[in-house]
Design a protein around this motif. Structure first.
Motif, PDB file in Angstrom:
ATOM      1  N   ASP A  43       0.800  -1.230   0.000  1.00 49.67           N
ATOM      2  CA  ASP A  43       0.000   0.000   0.000  1.00 49.67           C
ATOM      3  C   ASP A  43       0.831   1.277   0.000  1.00 49.67           C
ATOM      4  O   ASP A  43       0.387   2.305  -0.509  1.00 49.67           O
ATOM      5  CB  ASP A  43      -0.930   0.007   1.218  1.00 49.67           C
ATOM      6  CG  ASP A  43      -1.936  -1.131   1.177  1.00 49.67           C
ATOM      7  OD1 ASP A  43      -2.595  -1.281   0.138  1.00 49.67           O
ATOM      8  OD2 ASP A  43      -2.044  -1.881   2.154  1.00 49.67           O
ATOM      9  N   ILE A  44       2.024   1.224   0.559  1.00 47.94           N
ATOM     10  CA  ILE A  44       2.866   2.419   0.640  1.00 47.94           C
ATOM     11  C   ILE A  44       3.959   2.391  -0.421  1.00 47.94           C
ATOM     12  O   ILE A  44       4.162   3.347  -1.155  1.00 47.94           O
ATOM     13  CB  ILE A  44       3.451   2.571   2.061  1.00 47.94           C
ATOM     14  CG1 ILE A  44       2.298   2.862   3.028  1.00 47.94           C
ATOM     15  CG2 ILE A  44       4.506   3.667   2.111  1.00 47.94           C
ATOM     16  CD1 ILE A  44       2.663   2.846   4.477  1.00 47.94           C
ATOM     17  N   GLY A  45       4.645   1.272  -0.522  1.00 48.78           N
ATOM     18  CA  GLY A  45       5.561   1.027  -1.632  1.00 48.78           C
ATOM     19  C   GLY A  45       6.521   2.158  -1.913  1.00 48.78           C
ATOM     20  O   GLY A  45       7.215   2.673  -1.026  1.00 48.78           O
ATOM     21  N   LEU A  46       6.568   2.589  -3.180  1.00 43.57           N
ATOM     22  CA  LEU A  46       7.527   3.596  -3.622  1.00 43.57           C
ATOM     23  C   LEU A  46       7.190   5.003  -3.140  1.00 43.57           C
ATOM     24  O   LEU A  46       8.016   5.903  -3.270  1.00 43.57           O
ATOM     25  CB  LEU A  46       7.621   3.587  -5.154  1.00 43.57           C
ATOM     26  CG  LEU A  46       8.277   2.335  -5.752  1.00 43.57           C
ATOM     27  CD1 LEU A  46       8.154   2.344  -7.266  1.00 43.57           C
ATOM     28  CD2 LEU A  46       9.734   2.237  -5.331  1.00 43.57           C
ATOM     29  N   ASN A  92       0.815   1.877  -4.983  1.00 42.23           N
ATOM     30  CA  ASN A  92       0.872   0.435  -5.276  1.00 42.23           C
ATOM     31  C   ASN A  92       1.445   0.188  -6.667  1.00 42.23           C
ATOM     32  O   ASN A  92       1.273  -0.877  -7.242  1.00 42.23           O
ATOM     33  CB  ASN A  92      -0.515  -0.201  -5.143  1.00 42.23           C
ATOM     34  CG  ASN A  92      -1.516   0.361  -6.153  1.00 42.23           C
ATOM     35  OD1 ASN A  92      -1.217   1.328  -6.860  1.00 42.23           O
ATOM     36  ND2 ASN A  92      -2.695  -0.225  -6.214  1.00 42.23           N
ATOM     37  N   SER A  93       2.156   1.192  -7.225  1.00 43.55           N
ATOM     38  CA  SER A  93       2.602   1.116  -8.620  1.00 43.55           C
ATOM     39  C   SER A  93       3.574  -0.032  -8.867  1.00 43.55           C
ATOM     40  O   SER A  93       3.521  -0.688  -9.912  1.00 43.55           O
ATOM     41  CB  SER A  93       3.248   2.439  -9.036  1.00 43.55           C
ATOM     42  OG  SER A  93       4.354   2.740  -8.195  1.00 43.55           O
ATOM     43  N   ALA A  94       4.467  -0.311  -7.917  1.00 40.59           N
ATOM     44  CA  ALA A  94       5.491  -1.340  -8.146  1.00 40.59           C
ATOM     45  C   ALA A  94       4.883  -2.731  -8.249  1.00 40.59           C
ATOM     46  O   ALA A  94       5.176  -3.489  -9.181  1.00 40.59           O
ATOM     47  CB  ALA A  94       6.540  -1.289  -7.036  1.00 40.59           C
ATOM     48  N   HIS A  95       4.009  -3.086  -7.284  1.00 47.78           N
ATOM     49  CA  HIS A  95       3.478  -4.455  -7.342  1.00 47.78           C
ATOM     50  C   HIS A  95       2.447  -4.615  -8.449  1.00 47.78           C
ATOM     51  O   HIS A  95       2.296  -5.707  -9.010  1.00 47.78           O
ATOM     52  CB  HIS A  95       2.960  -4.913  -5.971  1.00 47.78           C
ATOM     53  CG  HIS A  95       1.557  -4.567  -5.633  1.00 47.78           C
ATOM     54  ND1 HIS A  95       0.486  -5.265  -6.109  1.00 47.78           N
ATOM     55  CD2 HIS A  95       1.038  -3.599  -4.829  1.00 47.78           C
ATOM     56  CE1 HIS A  95      -0.639  -4.762  -5.626  1.00 47.78           C
ATOM     57  NE2 HIS A  95      -0.332  -3.749  -4.858  1.00 47.78           N
ATOM     58  N   LEU A  96       1.773  -3.530  -8.832  1.00 45.77           N
ATOM     59  CA  LEU A  96       0.886  -3.614  -9.997  1.00 45.77           C
ATOM     60  C   LEU A  96       1.696  -3.868 -11.261  1.00 45.77           C
ATOM     61  O   LEU A  96       1.270  -4.627 -12.141  1.00 45.77           O
ATOM     62  CB  LEU A  96       0.071  -2.324 -10.145  1.00 45.77           C
ATOM     63  CG  LEU A  96      -1.035  -2.075  -9.113  1.00 45.77           C
ATOM     64  CD1 LEU A  96      -1.758  -0.762  -9.430  1.00 45.77           C
ATOM     65  CD2 LEU A  96      -2.039  -3.222  -9.069  1.00 45.77           C
ATOM     66  N   LYS A 119       5.237  -1.723 -21.517  1.00 47.05           N
ATOM     67  CA  LYS A 119       5.479  -0.884 -20.339  1.00 47.05           C
ATOM     68  C   LYS A 119       4.631  -1.412 -19.176  1.00 47.05           C
ATOM     69  O   LYS A 119       3.419  -1.458 -19.266  1.00 47.05           O
ATOM     70  CB  LYS A 119       5.130   0.577 -20.630  1.00 47.05           C
ATOM     71  CG  LYS A 119       6.122   1.256 -21.580  1.00 47.05           C
ATOM     72  CD  LYS A 119       5.738   2.702 -21.812  1.00 47.05           C
ATOM     73  CE  LYS A 119       6.813   3.410 -22.646  1.00 47.05           C
ATOM     74  NZ  LYS A 119       7.063   2.755 -23.939  1.00 47.05           N
ATOM     75  N   TYR A 120       5.308  -1.808 -18.107  1.00 47.06           N
ATOM     76  CA  TYR A 120       4.632  -2.339 -16.933  1.00 47.06           C
ATOM     77  C   TYR A 120       4.477  -1.275 -15.837  1.00 47.06           C
ATOM     78  O   TYR A 120       3.433  -1.161 -15.207  1.00 47.06           O
ATOM     79  CB  TYR A 120       5.408  -3.534 -16.365  1.00 47.06           C
ATOM     80  CG  TYR A 120       5.506  -4.705 -17.309  1.00 47.06           C
ATOM     81  CD1 TYR A 120       4.388  -5.463 -17.648  1.00 47.06           C
ATOM     82  CD2 TYR A 120       6.725  -5.051 -17.883  1.00 47.06           C
ATOM     83  CE1 TYR A 120       4.474  -6.537 -18.508  1.00 47.06           C
ATOM     84  CE2 TYR A 120       6.825  -6.128 -18.748  1.00 47.06           C
ATOM     85  CZ  TYR A 120       5.701  -6.865 -19.062  1.00 47.06           C
ATOM     86  OH  TYR A 120       5.792  -7.929 -19.927  1.00 47.06           O
ATOM     87  N   TYR A 121       5.522  -0.519 -15.642  1.00 44.50           N
ATOM     88  CA  TYR A 121       5.529   0.434 -14.533  1.00 44.50           C
ATOM     89  C   TYR A 121       4.856   1.745 -14.932  1.00 44.50           C
ATOM     90  O   TYR A 121       5.238   2.387 -15.913  1.00 44.50           O
ATOM     91  CB  TYR A 121       6.964   0.698 -14.073  1.00 44.50           C
ATOM     92  CG  TYR A 121       7.071   1.750 -12.988  1.00 44.50           C
ATOM     93  CD1 TYR A 121       6.363   1.623 -11.800  1.00 44.50           C
ATOM     94  CD2 TYR A 121       7.877   2.868 -13.164  1.00 44.50           C
ATOM     95  CE1 TYR A 121       6.454   2.588 -10.808  1.00 44.50           C
ATOM     96  CE2 TYR A 121       7.982   3.842 -12.181  1.00 44.50           C
ATOM     97  CZ  TYR A 121       7.267   3.696 -11.003  1.00 44.50           C
ATOM     98  OH  TYR A 121       7.354   4.653 -10.023  1.00 44.50           O
TER      99      TYR A 121
END
Length: 406
Positions: A278-281, A323-327, A379-381
């Motif tokens: 939830d906090i991630g990057l 949540n950008s990294a795990h998405l 592009k994933y990120y």
């Protein structure tokens, strides 16, 4: 006198009698079909204590009626392993059920590996640790890995009811409320639930189990079943969702519920997940800070552990979220699972002579293709703007993309 614990007496003899884990043993699921087809492969079961790892393993071999031996990777020595291998040769094959398989040392691995290869030994390992992190790749690559899920409250109650109807607790008297209280106190551990029930039975007056009897053997407060019938997992869910939603007051309230139930392990796990999911990057220092908090709590114990927990939960709730990294990783996993992939480009293979070493170029960057041809433009990120840190990452990301297209 039979001193065998109730949990052992209640262990099912066939997979149809196993409670829970329907994703593995339900009709037409993988373990169900293996048993139905009379075929067994080496496998590893992992998950929390008391959710059925050993139960499923023993049910499989009992139902298939094949010779097996039980070993513990920590307790049993090399000589014990030698004896089992000699027995396997006599039977022309044997199943070894191995507890604590993540603790299997190199000597024992070297002893087993040839017999796993030739099929003389079929291994069913059980562990509470993640096998992808804790089990030697040589063993892991020879086993199918299955994760067992946490048991629901209803699963535990069903197991308790079966025990009450069995021959082992004659003339037991217990109502639904007491069954639910024992199930809640067990925290999803069926073995623990059976133990609580058995102690309550033998410490009660003529098998009449009441709430007072249960409190005398386990005074841990039960807050998960209040007037609104909130469940244990609902409180855990509310704890994470309150932090994700940045509601600091609700976060502290559900933390208090979990502390009163003395469920520190689930608090630790949830905080760790939240820090990365939830906090991630948005605030990448949060992961190490959660680890530091857990370490402090382990040193302090309750009631003092509530102090670092309060600080950490306020910090988590009010932190920016991303949540950008795990998405991004989930999207990459989807491509791999759907077959949307390709070969590693030749110039970045191990043997390549054409690889451009980025550190030999200005700004430690040189434009070259890394993704397979089939998905070279994927592009994933997708950066978020919820924090200064990720906005800075976005600038770097966009600058690299610009240089790559020039």
């Amino acid at each position: 006198m039979n001193t065998e614990p109730l949990a052992i007496k209640m262990r099912p003899k066939c997979i149809n009698d196993v409670i829970g884990q329907k994703h593995l043993i339900g009709e037409n699921k993988v373990i169900y079909n293996l048993v139905k087809n009379g075929k067994l492969f080496s496998m590893i079961f992992f998950g929390k204590p008391g959710i059925g790892k050993t139960t499923i393993a023993t049910a499989i071999v009992e139902e298939l009626k094949i010779p097996y031996r039980m070993l513990n990777a920590t307790i049993n020595n090399k000589k014990d392993f030698d004896i089992v291998i000699e027995e396997a040769k006599m039977y022309h094959g044997m199943v070894v059920l191995m507890d604590e398989i993540h603790r299997l040392n190199k000597d024992k691995q070297d002893l087993l590996l040839p017999y796993l290869e030739n099929g003389l030994i079929t291994l069913i390992g059980m562990t509470t640790s993640n096998p992808y992190h804790k089990i030697n790749p040589a063993i892991r690559s020879r086993c199918q890995i299955f994760e067992l899920k946490e048991l629901e409250l209803e699963d535990i109650v069903e197991g308790l009811k079966r025990a009450c109807e069995s021959e082992y607790l004659k003339n037991i008297q217990i109502d639904e409320q007491c069954l639910k209280q024992i199930a809640t106190l067990s925290s999803g551990d069926m073995r623990n639930a059976y133990n609580l029930l058995e102690i309550a039975y033998y410490s009660s007056n003529q098998g009449n189990i009441t709430l007072e009897v249960i409190k005398t053997i386990n005074s841990k407060p039960v807050f998960f079943h209040d007037k609104d019938e909130d469940g244990h997992y609902d409180v855990i869910s509310a704890f994470q969702k309150s932090i994700r939603g940045s509601d600091v007051n609700a976060s502290l309230y559900y933390l208090a519920r979990l502390i009163e139930a003395e469920d520190l392990d689930i608090i630790y796990r949830r905080m760790t997940v939240i820090a990365y999911e939830d906090i991630g990057l948005a605030n990448p220092n949060m992961g190490p800070r959660v680890d530091a908090c857990i370490n402090a709590c382990e040193r302090l114990g309750l009631p003092e552990a509530r102090i670092p927990l309060s600080v950490m939960v306020v910090d988590l709730a009010l932190s920016p979220k991303s949540n950008s990294a795990h998405l991004a990783l989930d999207e990459a996993l989807k491509d791999i699972e759907s077959g949307n992939t390709g070969n590693v480009p030749d110039h970045i293979k191990t043997s390549s002579k054409d690889y451009k070493y980025p550190h030999n170029y200005p700004h430690a960057f040189v434009s070259q293709q890394y993704l397979p041809d089939k998905i070279r433009n994927r592009k994933y990120y997708i950066p978020k703007d919820t924090s200064k840190y990720e906005r800075d990452l976005k600038k770097v990301y966009e600058a690299i993309e610009k240089m790559s297209t020039n």
